[in-house]
Design a protein around this motif. Structure first.
Motif, PDB file in Angstrom:
ATOM      1  N   PRO A   1       0.822  -1.222   0.000  1.00 23.56           N
ATOM      2  CA  PRO A   1       0.000   0.000   0.000  1.00 23.56           C
ATOM      3  C   PRO A   1       0.846   1.259   0.000  1.00 23.56           C
ATOM      4  O   PRO A   1       0.520   2.240  -0.676  1.00 23.56           O
ATOM      5  CB  PRO A   1      -0.821  -0.151   1.284  1.00 23.56           C
ATOM      6  N   ASP A   2       1.949   1.253   0.752  1.00 25.78           N
ATOM      7  CA  ASP A   2       2.796   2.447   0.804  1.00 25.78           C
ATOM      8  C   ASP A   2       3.499   2.700  -0.524  1.00 25.78           C
ATOM      9  O   ASP A   2       3.507   3.832  -1.028  1.00 25.78           O
ATOM     10  CB  ASP A   2       3.839   2.298   1.919  1.00 25.78           C
ATOM     11  N   SER A   3       4.107   1.653  -1.088  1.00 25.85           N
ATOM     12  CA  SER A   3       4.825   1.870  -2.358  1.00 25.85           C
ATOM     13  C   SER A   3       3.866   2.257  -3.467  1.00 25.85           C
ATOM     14  O   SER A   3       4.153   3.146  -4.280  1.00 25.85           O
ATOM     15  CB  SER A   3       5.595   0.605  -2.751  1.00 25.85           C
ATOM     16  N   ASN A   4       2.718   1.608  -3.512  1.00 20.02           N
ATOM     17  CA  ASN A   4       1.797   1.829  -4.622  1.00 20.02           C
ATOM     18  C   ASN A   4       1.029   3.135  -4.517  1.00 20.02           C
ATOM     19  O   ASN A   4       0.382   3.553  -5.479  1.00 20.02           O
ATOM     20  CB  ASN A   4       0.829   0.652  -4.744  1.00 20.02           C
ATOM     21  N   ALA A   5       1.101   3.789  -3.339  1.00 18.76           N
ATOM     22  CA  ALA A   5       0.489   5.116  -3.203  1.00 18.76           C
ATOM     23  C   ALA A   5       1.389   6.214  -3.753  1.00 18.76           C
ATOM     24  O   ALA A   5       0.945   7.367  -3.896  1.00 18.76           O
ATOM     25  CB  ALA A   5       0.174   5.385  -1.731  1.00 18.76           C
ATOM     26  N   ARG A   6       2.638   5.874  -4.084  1.00 20.14           N
ATOM     27  CA  ARG A   6       3.597   6.861  -4.568  1.00 20.14           C
ATOM     28  C   ARG A   6       3.275   7.241  -6.007  1.00 20.14           C
ATOM     29  O   ARG A   6       2.990   6.370  -6.846  1.00 20.14           O
ATOM     30  CB  ARG A   6       5.007   6.283  -4.506  1.00 20.14           C
TER      31      ARG A   6
ATOM     32  N   ALA B   1       2.725   4.622 -13.120  1.00 18.98           N
ATOM     33  CA  ALA B   1       2.905   4.055 -14.465  1.00 18.98           C
ATOM     34  C   ALA B   1       3.080   2.549 -14.398  1.00 18.98           C
ATOM     35  O   ALA B   1       2.569   1.805 -15.247  1.00 18.98           O
ATOM     36  CB  ALA B   1       4.107   4.702 -15.155  1.00 18.98           C
ATOM     37  N   LYS B   2       3.785   2.081 -13.371  1.00 18.11           N
ATOM     38  CA  LYS B   2       3.972   0.640 -13.218  1.00 18.11           C
ATOM     39  C   LYS B   2       2.646  -0.046 -12.930  1.00 18.11           C
ATOM     40  O   LYS B   2       2.318  -1.074 -13.530  1.00 18.11           O
ATOM     41  CB  LYS B   2       4.960   0.371 -12.075  1.00 18.11           C
ATOM     42  N   LEU B   3       1.851   0.534 -12.028  1.00 19.54           N
ATOM     43  CA  LEU B   3       0.549  -0.054 -11.704  1.00 19.54           C
ATOM     44  C   LEU B   3      -0.381  -0.035 -12.911  1.00 19.54           C
ATOM     45  O   LEU B   3      -1.129  -0.995 -13.147  1.00 19.54           O
ATOM     46  CB  LEU B   3      -0.086   0.700 -10.540  1.00 19.54           C
TER      47      LEU B   3
ATOM     48  N   VAL C   1      10.596  -4.942 -12.342  1.00 18.08           N
ATOM     49  CA  VAL C   1       9.662  -5.999 -11.973  1.00 18.08           C
ATOM     50  C   VAL C   1       8.821  -5.589 -10.769  1.00 18.08           C
ATOM     51  O   VAL C   1       7.623  -5.836 -10.715  1.00 18.08           O
ATOM     52  CB  VAL C   1      10.423  -7.304 -11.681  1.00 18.08           C
ATOM     53  N   SER C   2       9.436  -4.919  -9.809  1.00 19.95           N
ATOM     54  CA  SER C   2       8.785  -4.640  -8.535  1.00 19.95           C
ATOM     55  C   SER C   2       8.368  -3.184  -8.380  1.00 19.95           C
ATOM     56  O   SER C   2       9.187  -2.277  -8.573  1.00 19.95           O
ATOM     57  CB  SER C   2       9.723  -4.992  -7.384  1.00 19.95           C
ATOM     58  N   PRO C   3       7.101  -2.932  -8.009  1.00 16.70           N
ATOM     59  CA  PRO C   3       6.701  -1.566  -7.675  1.00 16.70           C
ATOM     60  C   PRO C   3       7.508  -0.997  -6.507  1.00 16.70           C
ATOM     61  O   PRO C   3       7.766   0.216  -6.457  1.00 16.70           O
ATOM     62  CB  PRO C   3       5.221  -1.710  -7.300  1.00 16.70           C
ATOM     63  N   VAL C   4       7.909  -1.844  -5.586  1.00 18.74           N
ATOM     64  CA  VAL C   4       8.730  -1.386  -4.462  1.00 18.74           C
ATOM     65  C   VAL C   4      10.071  -0.865  -4.967  1.00 18.74           C
ATOM     66  O   VAL C   4      10.593   0.138  -4.459  1.00 18.74           O
ATOM     67  CB  VAL C   4       8.931  -2.528  -3.447  1.00 18.74           C
ATOM     68  N   SER C   5      10.627  -1.507  -5.984  1.00 18.10           N
ATOM     69  CA  SER C   5      11.884  -1.037  -6.575  1.00 18.10           C
ATOM     70  C   SER C   5      11.713   0.334  -7.201  1.00 18.10           C
ATOM     71  O   SER C   5      12.612   1.179  -7.131  1.00 18.10           O
ATOM     72  CB  SER C   5      12.380  -2.028  -7.634  1.00 18.10           C
ATOM     73  N   VAL C   6      10.573   0.567  -7.826  1.00 15.45           N
ATOM     74  CA  VAL C   6      10.303   1.868  -8.440  1.00 15.45           C
ATOM     75  C   VAL C   6      10.340   2.968  -7.384  1.00 15.45           C
ATOM     76  O   VAL C   6      10.970   4.021  -7.562  1.00 15.45           O
ATOM     77  CB  VAL C   6       8.945   1.866  -9.165  1.00 15.45           C
TER      78      VAL C   6
ATOM     79  N   ALA D   1      13.222   5.991  -6.886  1.00 10.76           N
ATOM     80  CA  ALA D   1      12.882   7.408  -6.785  1.00 10.76           C
ATOM     81  C   ALA D   1      13.485   8.024  -5.524  1.00 10.76           C
ATOM     82  O   ALA D   1      13.967   9.172  -5.547  1.00 10.76           O
ATOM     83  CB  ALA D   1      11.366   7.587  -6.793  1.00 10.76           C
ATOM     84  N   ASP D   2      13.483   7.282  -4.431  1.00  6.76           N
ATOM     85  CA  ASP D   2      14.065   7.784  -3.184  1.00  6.76           C
ATOM     86  C   ASP D   2      15.560   8.041  -3.343  1.00  6.76           C
ATOM     87  O   ASP D   2      16.099   9.035  -2.843  1.00  6.76           O
ATOM     88  CB  ASP D   2      13.828   6.790  -2.053  1.00  6.76           C
ATOM     89  N   ILE D   3      16.250   7.129  -4.015  1.00 12.87           N
ATOM     90  CA  ILE D   3      17.695   7.297  -4.217  1.00 12.87           C
ATOM     91  C   ILE D   3      17.987   8.549  -5.023  1.00 12.87           C
ATOM     92  O   ILE D   3      18.855   9.357  -4.669  1.00 12.87           O
ATOM     93  CB  ILE D   3      18.278   6.046  -4.909  1.00 12.87           C
TER      94      ILE D   3
END
Length: 859
Positions: free
Chosen positions: A64-69, A74-76, A404-409, A413-415
C-alpha cells in the motif's frame, strides 16, 4: 571499504555455504539441523512461511505504501492494462486455447505463455491500487478464473507427464515453473479456500518435470543445474516450500542456491561446474560462454530476490551473502556498463535481441536498488551512488516502470531524490580490465570504452541457439566495440549494428570472404538433428559443435598494469571444423574454416594499438581485416578526411596509402581516428544498407533497418601471401591530434607470429606478447614465451612490470629487463626478482593462475 570478493569467499567454504541456509530460529533455539538444513516446525515455521509469501507478494505486487507513490502509477497502470488484455484474450479463446491466438498441444512456448498470462492476471489482483484504482485488486472472481485456468491447463496439457516435456527443456524445468510458483504464492489464500489441493498437485508435477535433476529435486552434478539456471530452479522451489509449508524443501533449495556464491576455481571444480563468477570478475554460463550480460544478469536478479523474499523469515541471508553479491556488482557488472549501456561482448546469443543495452542495464539497476536496501553503511551508500551515477550518465533516461517490482520503483525514486547520495561509479574512470577467464578485455577512459571479444580452447568463439544470433561466426575473433562518450549507443551498436554490418566485416575481425549459411538454412531446423550420432537439442554434441563451439588454440589473454594493458590472440578454427577434418563428425555436418591471424592489442590513454601478423588464408581464400566498422543514421552528416604517407591531404573513399584517417559524425559530434603504422594500403568505404532485423534472429520483427555503413579494411585477394599490419584506433580524434603521430610517439618493435611488441615513448611503456616457446627480445625486455609483459618506467628510474600467461598452461614465465640492475620494492606472491649479467631477472610462477597478471615495482 567493501570487502573484496576474493577475500570474502575465502571465508565461505562449501560447508559454510550450506550452514548459511539454516534458519536463524533453529540455531538460536539450539535445535540440531537436519540434512536439508532445518528442523524448524510448528508455529515458528508457519510464521516464517507466511512471511516469505508476504515478502514475495510485496515484491512483485507492491505494498500500500509503495503503490500510493506517484512514481509508481505508471507501473501499476501497466500491470492493470496487461491483466485486462489477458482477460480479454481469455474471453475470446477458441478450441485448444486458454487465450486467444495461443494454440496449445504442440508448442511448448505457447504453453509457457499461457501460464505467464495467468500470472499477469493474478498479479493485478494482488497489487494494491494506490491512488488509481484498477478494479482488479482483491477481485476474487478474477482470482478464481486464474485458478480455473490452472486446473484446465493441468488437466489437458500439463498434468500428463507422458505427453509433456516436448521442445525445450527450459520450458518444463524453469519457464513454466517460474510462472506457476509465483501464482501459487500470489493466490495462496484464494487457493486454500477454493481449491486447497491444487498447489500440492502442481508442485508434484513440477517435481516430475525436473528431469535433469534427481528424484524430482536439484542435482548439483547436472550440467543443466548450474549458474543462473540453478538460481531460477531453486527460487521456484523456495516459493513452493513456503506454499506447501515444507521447511525442508526451502532449506534444501536455499542451500543449493547458495552454491552459486562460491568463486569458480578452474583447478578445483565443484560438481564439475565451470558456470559462475571467477576471481577476475568473469562470468561463464553454458560451460564456456562469456555471459555476464544475460545469464549473469539473471543470476544477480534471482539472488537479490531471494534475499528480499527471506527478509525477516528467520532463514539467514547472512550479510556475507550481500557482500558477495555486491562484489559481483563492483567487479563484474559495473566495468561492463558504460554510460548506462551494458556491453554486447558478454551477451551470448542475446546480442541479437532488440531490447539490449540500456534495457539490460535497467535490470541490473533494479537489482542494485534491491541490494542497497539490504546493505549497510558505506556499502549501501556506494550502491545507491552507483544507481545515481548510471541515471546521471545514461544517454537514454531509464524508465523505472520496466522494473519488476513496484517497491523497486519507489526505492529508485528515493535514491535519486536524496541529495546526500553522491553520484559515483564503482570504479575509476581510467581503468583496464582483463577478464581472462572469459576471454574479454575492457579498457575505459573518460571519453570512451573499448570492449574486446576473444576466444580460445577454453572459451567459446560465439553462441548460436534457438534461432538467435544466426550469423555469429566471427564474434570471438577479436571483434571490438568502441563506445564514445556522450552518445546514444542505440545509434551506434545494439541489434541494428549486428543487422547492418556483414558478419565478416565486424570491427576488428580478420575473416575469409565467402558465403556462409545459418543453422536453420543448413538443416531446416534450429539445430543439427542426428540422434544416432548424439545430435539432439541441448545434447553435449550439439553444445560442443553447434551452439557454442570453442576455439582450438590456447593463447588468448594478456597482462594488466594499473590502467594499461596488452592482450593477445592466436586466431583458430573451432572444434567443429577440427573434428570434421579428423573424420569424427557425420558427412552432412557443415563446419567452416577460419582465416589465419595472430593479433595483439596495446591499450594506452589516447589510442589502442593493434598489431596483426600472419594474416591470410591457408586455403587460398580472399581475406578481409576490418580495422573498424561504424553505423550511422541515413540523415547523419559524415566526413572522411585523412593524410597520405607523402603528407598530401585526402578525403572520401577508396584505397590509398594513408598515414591517418578521421571518421567524423557532425550530427552526433562523434569522431574516431585511425593511424596506419605499417602494412598494406587500407580501403575506406561508405555505403547505405537496408536489412531486416530478422536476419540475425528469427523471432525479431521483420523490421527493415537502414544505416550508413562506414568501414576501413585491409583486403587480401585470393591466393595472396600472408602479411602483417599495424594501426592505432584513436577515439575522439581531431585532425591536429592525428597529425601529431608523425612525431612517432608509437614504435612497433616487432610484429610476427612469434612476437608482437610496441613502445609508447610518451608514456614510457613497452609491452609485448610472445606467442611461441623460446626467448624473445623487444626493447629492454626479453621473455621466455609464451607470455605477455607490460613495463612502465618513470623519470626517476623506477619501473613497474606486469606478467601473465595467456595460455594458462605454463608453470612459470621468466622476463629479463636489460640495463642497470634494479631491486624489487614491491612484488606479488609468486614473483622473484634477482640479478643476472646485464640486467634484472623476474621469475613469475604462473601455475594455476588462469591468466591473471603478476606485478612488481622495481627501483
Amino acid at each position: 571499504m567493501p570487502l573484496s570478493r576474493r577475500a570474502l569467499l575465502s571465508t565461505l567454504p562449501a560447508a559454510t555455504l550450506s550452514a548459511m541456509a539454516l534458519p536463524l530460529r533453529a540455531r538460536a533455539a539450539g535445535r540440531p539441523a537436519a540434512a536439508g538444513g532445518t528442523t524448524a516446525s510448528g508455529a515458528a515455521a508457519g510464521e516464517a512461511h507466511t512471511r516469505l509469501i508476504a515478502n514475495t507478494v510485496a515484491f512483485f505486487a507492491g505494498t500500500p505504501d509503495s503503490n500510493a507513490r506517484p512514481e509508481v502509477r505508471a507501473k501499476l497502470a501497466s500491470i492493470a492494462a496487461t491483466a485486462r488484455s489477458r482477460l480479454a484474450a481469455m474471453d475470446g479463446a477458441g478450441p485448444g486455447e486458454l487465450f486467444r491466438g495461443v494454440a496449445l498441444g504442440t508448442s511448448d512456448p505457447n504453453l509457457a505463455t499461457s501460464f505467464q498470462y495467468l500470472y499477469e492476471i493474478a498479479l493485478a489482483t494482488r497489487a494494491p491500487d494506490g491512488g488509481t484504482p484498477s478494479g482488479l485488486h482483491g477481485d476474487t472472481d478474477v482470482q478464481r478464473r486464474v485458478i480455473d485456468g490452472l486446473i484446465w491447463l493441468h488437466e489437458r496439457y500439463y498434468g500428463d507427464q507422458s505427453k509433456g516435456y516436448y521442445g525445450n527443456w527450459f520450458t518444463w524445468e524453469i519457464g513454466i515453473s517460474s510462472h506457476v510458483s509465483k501464482i501459487l504464492a500470489l493466490l495462496a489464500d484464494a487457493l486454500a479456500g477454493y481449491r486447497p489441493g491444487l498447489a500440492a498437485t502442481y508442485v508434484a508435477s513440477m517435481d516430475g518435470y525436473l528431469r535433469n535433476g534427481e528424484d524430482g529435486d536439484v542435482d548439483l552434478d547436472s550440467r543443466f543445474h548450474t549458474g543462473a539456471n540453478l538460481a531460477d530452479i531453486t527460487t521456484n522451489r523456495i516459493l513452493q516450500g513456503a506454499v506447501l509449508g515444507d521447511d525442508a524443501r526451502i532449506a534444501k533449495a536455499l542451500a543449493d542456491q547458495l552454491t552459486v556464491l562460491a568463486t569458480i576455481d578452474p583447478y578445483d571444480l565443484r560438481h564439475g561446474v565451470t558456470d559462475g563468477f571467477y576471481a577476475d570478475g568473469s562470468f561463464i554460463q553454458h560451460a564456456s560462454v562469456a555471459y555476464t550480460g544475460s545469464y549473469g544478469r539473471g543470476l544477480l536478479t534471482r539472488v537479490v530476490q531471494t534475499v528480499t523474499m527471506l527478509d525477516g523469515t528467520g532463514y539467514t541471508t547472512d550479510d556475507r551473502l550481500v557482500r558477495v553479491v555486491q562484489g559481483w556488482v563492483t567487479d563484474s557488472f559495473a566495468p561492463l556498463i558504460f554510460e548506462g549501456w551494458l556491453m554486447e561482448i558478454v551477451k551470448g546469443r542475446g546480442v541479437s535481441r532488440t531490447t539490449t543495452g540500456y534495457a539490460d542495464a535497467a535490470e541490473v539497476v533494479e537489482a542494485v536498488v534491491g541490494l542497497a536496501a539490504h546493505a549497510t553503511g558505506a556499502d549501501a551508500t556506494a550502491l545507491k551512488g552507483y544507481v545515481a551515477h548510471l541515471r546521471q550518465t545514461s544517454a537514454a533516461p531509464l524508465d523505472p516502470s520496466v522494473f519488476v517490482s513496484p517497491v523497486s520503483v519507489a526505492a529508485y525514486a528515493d535514491i535519486l531524490a536524496d541529495p546526500s547520495i553522491p553520484a559515483r561509479d564503482l570504479g575509476p574512470a581510467e581503468r583496464h580490465l582483463a577478464f581472462n577467464a572469459m576471454d574479454r578485455t575492457v579498457h575505459r577512459r573518460p571519453g570512451y570504452a573499448f570492449a574486446l571479444a576473444r576466444s580460445s580452447s577454453r572459451v567459446s568463439r560465439y553462441e548460436y541457439m534457438s534461432g538467435e544470433n544466426l550469423m555469429p561466426w566471427f564474434q570471438g575473433d577479436g571483434a571490438h566495440h568502441l563506445y564514445l562518450s556522450g552518445q546514444d549507443q542505440r545509434q551506434a551498436f545494439g541489434v541494428d549494428y549486428l543487422t547492418a554490418v556483414p558478419p565478416h566485416r565486424l570491427a576488428g575481425v580478420t575473416a575469409p570472404v565467402e558465403t556462409r549459411h545459418t543453422v536453420p538454412e543448413l538443416y531446416g531446423t534450429l539445430w543439427y538433428d542426428n540422434p544416432e550420432r548424439g545430435f539432439t537439442s541441448s545434447s553435449q554434441a550439439q553444445n560442443t559443435y553447434v551452439y557454442f563451439p570453442r576455439g582450438t588454440h590456447p593463447f588468448s589473454g594478456g597482462a594488466s598494469l594499473g590502467a594499461y594493458g596488452v592482450a593477445g590472440l592466436v586466431q583458430s578454427d573451432d572444434v567443429g571444423y577440427a573434428a570434421k577434418r579428423a573424420g569424427d563428425l557425420p558427412d552432412d555436418f557443415v563446419a567452416y574454416r577460419d582465416a589465419d591471424a595472430t593479433k595483439s592489442w596495446f591499450l594506452f590513454d589516447d589510442e589502442i594499438v593493434v598489431l596483426a601478423a600472419g594474416v591470410g588464408d591457408g586455403a587460398g581464400r580472399a581475406v578481409t581485416t576490418t580495422v573498424d566498422t561504424r553505423i550511422a543514421a541515413p540523415s547523419d552528416t559524415l566526413t572522411l578526411t585523412g593524410r597520405l604517407r607523402d603528407g598530401a591531404r585526402w578525403s572520401g573513399t577508396g584505397t590509398a596509402p594513408l598515414a591517418w584517417l578521421r571518421y567524423g559524425n557532425a550530427t552526433r559530434a562523434a569522431s574516431v581516428g585511425y593511424v596506419f603504422l605499417d602494412g598494406p594500403r587500407p580501403t575506406v568505404t561508405l555505403d547505405t544498407v537496408t536489412r531486416s532485423r530478422r536476419a540475425v534472429r528469427l523471432a525479431n520483427p521483420d523490421t527493415p533497418v537502414t544505416k550508413q555503413l562506414f568501414a576501413v579494411t585491409v583486403e587480401r585477394p585470393a591466393g595472396a601471401p600472408h602479411t602483417s599490419m599495424a594501426y592505432a584506433l584513436v577515439p575522439n580524434a581531431t585532425e591536429r591530434h592525428l597529425d601529431g603521430y608523425a612525431g612517432r610517439p608509437l614504435a612497433v618493435l616487432a610484429n610476427t607470429t612469434r612476437l608482437q611488441a610496441v613502445a609508447h615513448r610518451d608514456l614510457r611503456i613497452t609491452a609485448l606478447n610472445a606467442f611461441t616457446p623460446g626467448t624473445h627480445r623487444a626493447g629492454r625486455l626479453s621473455v621466455r614465451g609464451p607470455g605477455s609483459v607490460i613495463l612502465r618506467e618513470t623519470p626517476d628510474g623506477a619501473m613497474a612490470i606486469a606478467v601473465s600467461d595467456p595460455t594458462t598452461e605454463r608453470e612459470a614465465v621468466t622476463v629479463v629487463v636489460r640495463g642497470r640492475w634494479t631491486r624489487a620494492v614491491a612484488a606479488d606472491d609468486g614473483v622473484r626478482v634477482s640479478r643476472v649479467p646485464g640486467g634484472t631477472r623476474i621469475a613469475v610462477t604462473t601455475r594455476h593462475a588462469y591468466g591473471r597478471s603478476f606485478t612488481a615495482t622495481l627501483r
